[in-house]
Design a protein around this motif. Structure first.
Motif, PDB file in Angstrom:
ATOM      1  N   THR A  22       3.587  -5.145 -15.126  1.00 29.80           N
ATOM      2  CA  THR A  22       3.859  -6.568 -14.968  1.00 29.80           C
ATOM      3  C   THR A  22       5.361  -6.809 -15.015  1.00 29.80           C
ATOM      4  N   ASP A  23       5.759  -8.035 -14.657  1.00 31.04           N
ATOM      5  CA  ASP A  23       7.175  -8.372 -14.748  1.00 31.04           C
ATOM      6  C   ASP A  23       7.628  -8.212 -16.200  1.00 31.04           C
ATOM      7  N   GLY A  24       8.842  -7.853 -16.377  1.00 34.00           N
ATOM      8  CA  GLY A  24       9.378  -7.632 -17.710  1.00 34.00           C
ATOM      9  C   GLY A  24       9.311  -6.185 -18.150  1.00 34.00           C
ATOM     10  N   PHE A  25       8.371  -5.437 -17.606  1.00 33.09           N
ATOM     11  CA  PHE A  25       8.217  -4.032 -17.993  1.00 33.09           C
ATOM     12  C   PHE A  25       9.493  -3.258 -17.707  1.00 33.09           C
ATOM     13  N   TRP A  26      10.039  -3.440 -16.504  1.00 35.35           N
ATOM     14  CA  TRP A  26      11.221  -2.677 -16.107  1.00 35.35           C
ATOM     15  C   TRP A  26      12.480  -3.190 -16.788  1.00 35.35           C
ATOM     16  N   ASP A  27      12.398  -4.331 -17.488  1.00 36.29           N
ATOM     17  CA  ASP A  27      13.531  -4.792 -18.284  1.00 36.29           C
ATOM     18  C   ASP A  27      13.721  -3.930 -19.530  1.00 36.29           C
ATOM     19  N   VAL A  28      12.642  -3.310 -19.987  1.00 35.55           N
ATOM     20  CA  VAL A  28      12.718  -2.536 -21.230  1.00 35.55           C
ATOM     21  C   VAL A  28      12.401  -1.054 -21.046  1.00 35.55           C
ATOM     22  N   VAL A  29      11.855  -0.672 -19.899  1.00 28.91           N
ATOM     23  CA  VAL A  29      11.504   0.725 -19.639  1.00 28.91           C
ATOM     24  C   VAL A  29      12.222   1.179 -18.376  1.00 28.91           C
ATOM     25  N   ASP A  30      12.997   2.250 -18.488  1.00 24.95           N
ATOM     26  CA  ASP A  30      13.636   2.799 -17.295  1.00 24.95           C
ATOM     27  C   ASP A  30      12.857   4.037 -16.850  1.00 24.95           C
ATOM     28  N   GLU A  31      13.245   4.607 -15.727  1.00 31.00           N
ATOM     29  CA  GLU A  31      12.494   5.744 -15.180  1.00 31.00           C
ATOM     30  C   GLU A  31      12.498   6.946 -16.107  1.00 31.00           C
ATOM     31  N   ALA A  32      13.615   7.182 -16.796  1.00 29.39           N
ATOM     32  CA  ALA A  32      13.679   8.318 -17.720  1.00 29.39           C
ATOM     33  C   ALA A  32      12.687   8.137 -18.876  1.00 29.39           C
ATOM     34  N   MET A  33      12.610   6.932 -19.410  1.00 28.34           N
ATOM     35  CA  MET A  33      11.677   6.656 -20.504  1.00 28.34           C
ATOM     36  C   MET A  33      10.233   6.783 -20.011  1.00 28.34           C
ATOM     37  N   LEU A  34       9.977   6.280 -18.821  1.00 25.42           N
ATOM     38  CA  LEU A  34       8.638   6.380 -18.257  1.00 25.42           C
ATOM     39  C   LEU A  34       8.233   7.838 -18.095  1.00 25.42           C
ATOM     40  N   GLU A  35       9.130   8.637 -17.554  1.00 20.83           N
ATOM     41  CA  GLU A  35       8.858  10.061 -17.372  1.00 20.83           C
ATOM     42  C   GLU A  35       8.570  10.732 -18.710  1.00 20.83           C
ATOM     43  N   LYS A  36       9.367  10.429 -19.697  1.00 22.21           N
ATOM     44  CA  LYS A  36       9.224  11.040 -21.025  1.00 22.21           C
ATOM     45  C   LYS A  36       7.848  10.746 -21.623  1.00 22.21           C
ATOM     46  N   TYR A  37       7.424   9.470 -21.578  1.00 21.93           N
ATOM     47  CA  TYR A  37       6.187   9.088 -22.248  1.00 21.93           C
ATOM     48  C   TYR A  37       4.935   9.256 -21.391  1.00 21.93           C
ATOM     49  N   LYS A  50       0.850  -1.187   0.000  1.00 20.74           N
ATOM     50  CA  LYS A  50       0.000   0.000   0.000  1.00 20.74           C
ATOM     51  C   LYS A  50       0.883   1.233   0.000  1.00 20.74           C
ATOM     52  N   ALA A  51       0.421   2.253  -0.665  1.00 18.96           N
ATOM     53  CA  ALA A  51       1.138   3.526  -0.686  1.00 18.96           C
ATOM     54  C   ALA A  51       0.123   4.647  -0.642  1.00 18.96           C
ATOM     55  N   ASN A  52       0.427   5.653   0.107  1.00 16.32           N
ATOM     56  CA  ASN A  52      -0.436   6.838   0.132  1.00 16.32           C
ATOM     57  C   ASN A  52      -0.022   7.766  -1.003  1.00 16.32           C
ATOM     58  N   LEU A  53      -0.980   8.121  -1.835  1.00 21.12           N
ATOM     59  CA  LEU A  53      -0.696   9.073  -2.904  1.00 21.12           C
ATOM     60  C   LEU A  53      -0.800  10.478  -2.339  1.00 21.12           C
ATOM     61  N   LEU A  54       0.113  11.302  -2.762  1.00 21.88           N
ATOM     62  CA  LEU A  54       0.167  12.679  -2.295  1.00 21.88           C
ATOM     63  C   LEU A  54      -0.337  13.618  -3.378  1.00 21.88           C
ATOM     64  N   PRO A  55      -0.786  14.817  -3.012  1.00 25.22           N
ATOM     65  CA  PRO A  55      -1.301  15.754  -4.018  1.00 25.22           C
ATOM     66  C   PRO A  55      -0.314  16.034  -5.154  1.00 25.22           C
ATOM     67  N   GLN A  56       0.983  15.991  -4.872  1.00 27.30           N
ATOM     68  CA  GLN A  56       1.962  16.270  -5.912  1.00 27.30           C
ATOM     69  C   GLN A  56       2.261  15.066  -6.805  1.00 27.30           C
ATOM     70  N   ASP A  57       1.761  13.885  -6.450  1.00 25.73           N
ATOM     71  CA  ASP A  57       1.951  12.705  -7.296  1.00 25.73           C
ATOM     72  C   ASP A  57       1.169  12.882  -8.585  1.00 25.73           C
ATOM     73  N   ARG A  58       1.861  12.625  -9.691  1.00 23.97           N
ATOM     74  CA  ARG A  58       1.232  12.828 -10.996  1.00 23.97           C
ATOM     75  C   ARG A  58       0.800  11.537 -11.659  1.00 23.97           C
ATOM     76  N   HIS A  59       1.431  10.417 -11.305  1.00 26.18           N
ATOM     77  CA  HIS A  59       1.154   9.150 -11.982  1.00 26.18           C
ATOM     78  C   HIS A  59       1.232   7.994 -10.994  1.00 26.18           C
ATOM     79  N   LEU A  60       0.503   6.964 -11.297  1.00 31.58           N
ATOM     80  CA  LEU A  60       0.628   5.686 -10.614  1.00 31.58           C
ATOM     81  C   LEU A  60       0.867   4.661 -11.705  1.00 31.58           C
ATOM     82  N   VAL A  61       1.984   3.972 -11.648  1.00 32.26           N
ATOM     83  CA  VAL A  61       2.324   2.985 -12.671  1.00 32.26           C
ATOM     84  C   VAL A  61       2.120   1.594 -12.089  1.00 32.26           C
ATOM     85  N   ILE A  62       1.300   0.816 -12.741  1.00 36.49           N
ATOM     86  CA  ILE A  62       1.098  -0.581 -12.382  1.00 36.49           C
ATOM     87  C   ILE A  62       1.623  -1.388 -13.564  1.00 36.49           C
TER      88      ILE A  62
END
Length: 79
Positions: free
Chosen positions: A61-76, A47-59
Motif C-alpha cells: 500500500t501507499d506509505g510502504f516505500w516511505d519506510v522500506v527500501d529495496e535493500a530492507m525488502l531483500e533482507k527480510y 500486469k507483469a509476467n512472472l519469470l521462473p527466476q522471480d522469487r517474490h511478488l510484493v504487493i
C-alpha cells in the motif's frame, strides 16, 4: 497521474512529498470526498509476467516505500 489531476482542475503541490491539492499524498483512495473529482477510487492496475527466476511478488500500500527500501525488502523477504 499529475496530468489526470490537472485536466480535472486539481493540482499537485510538493509539501515534503507531492500531494494532491497540497493535502493528500495519494491520488487514488476511498473516502476524502472533499478532494473529488481529483481523487479517484478507480485503481491503477498493471500486469507483469512472472519469470521462473522471480522469487517474490510484493504487493504494498501507499506509505510502504516511505519506510522500506529495496535493500530492507531483500533482507527480510529472503528469510
Amino acid at each position: 497521474e499529475r496530468k489526470r489531476v490537472e485536466e480535472l482542475g486539481g493540482f499537485i503541490k510538493t509539501v515534503g512529498v507531492p500531494r494532491l491539492n497540497g493535502v493528500l499524498a495519494v491520488t487514488r483512495s476511498l473516502g476524502d470526498f472533499s478532494l473529488h473529482p481529483y481523487l479517484t477510487s478507480e485503481p491503477f492496475v498493471t500486469k507483469a509476467n512472472l519469470l521462473p527466476q522471480d522469487r517474490h511478488l510484493v504487493i504494498a500500500t501507499d506509505g510502504f516505500w516511505d519506510v522500506v527500501d529495496e535493500a530492507m525488502l531483500e533482507k527480510y523477504s529472503c528469510k
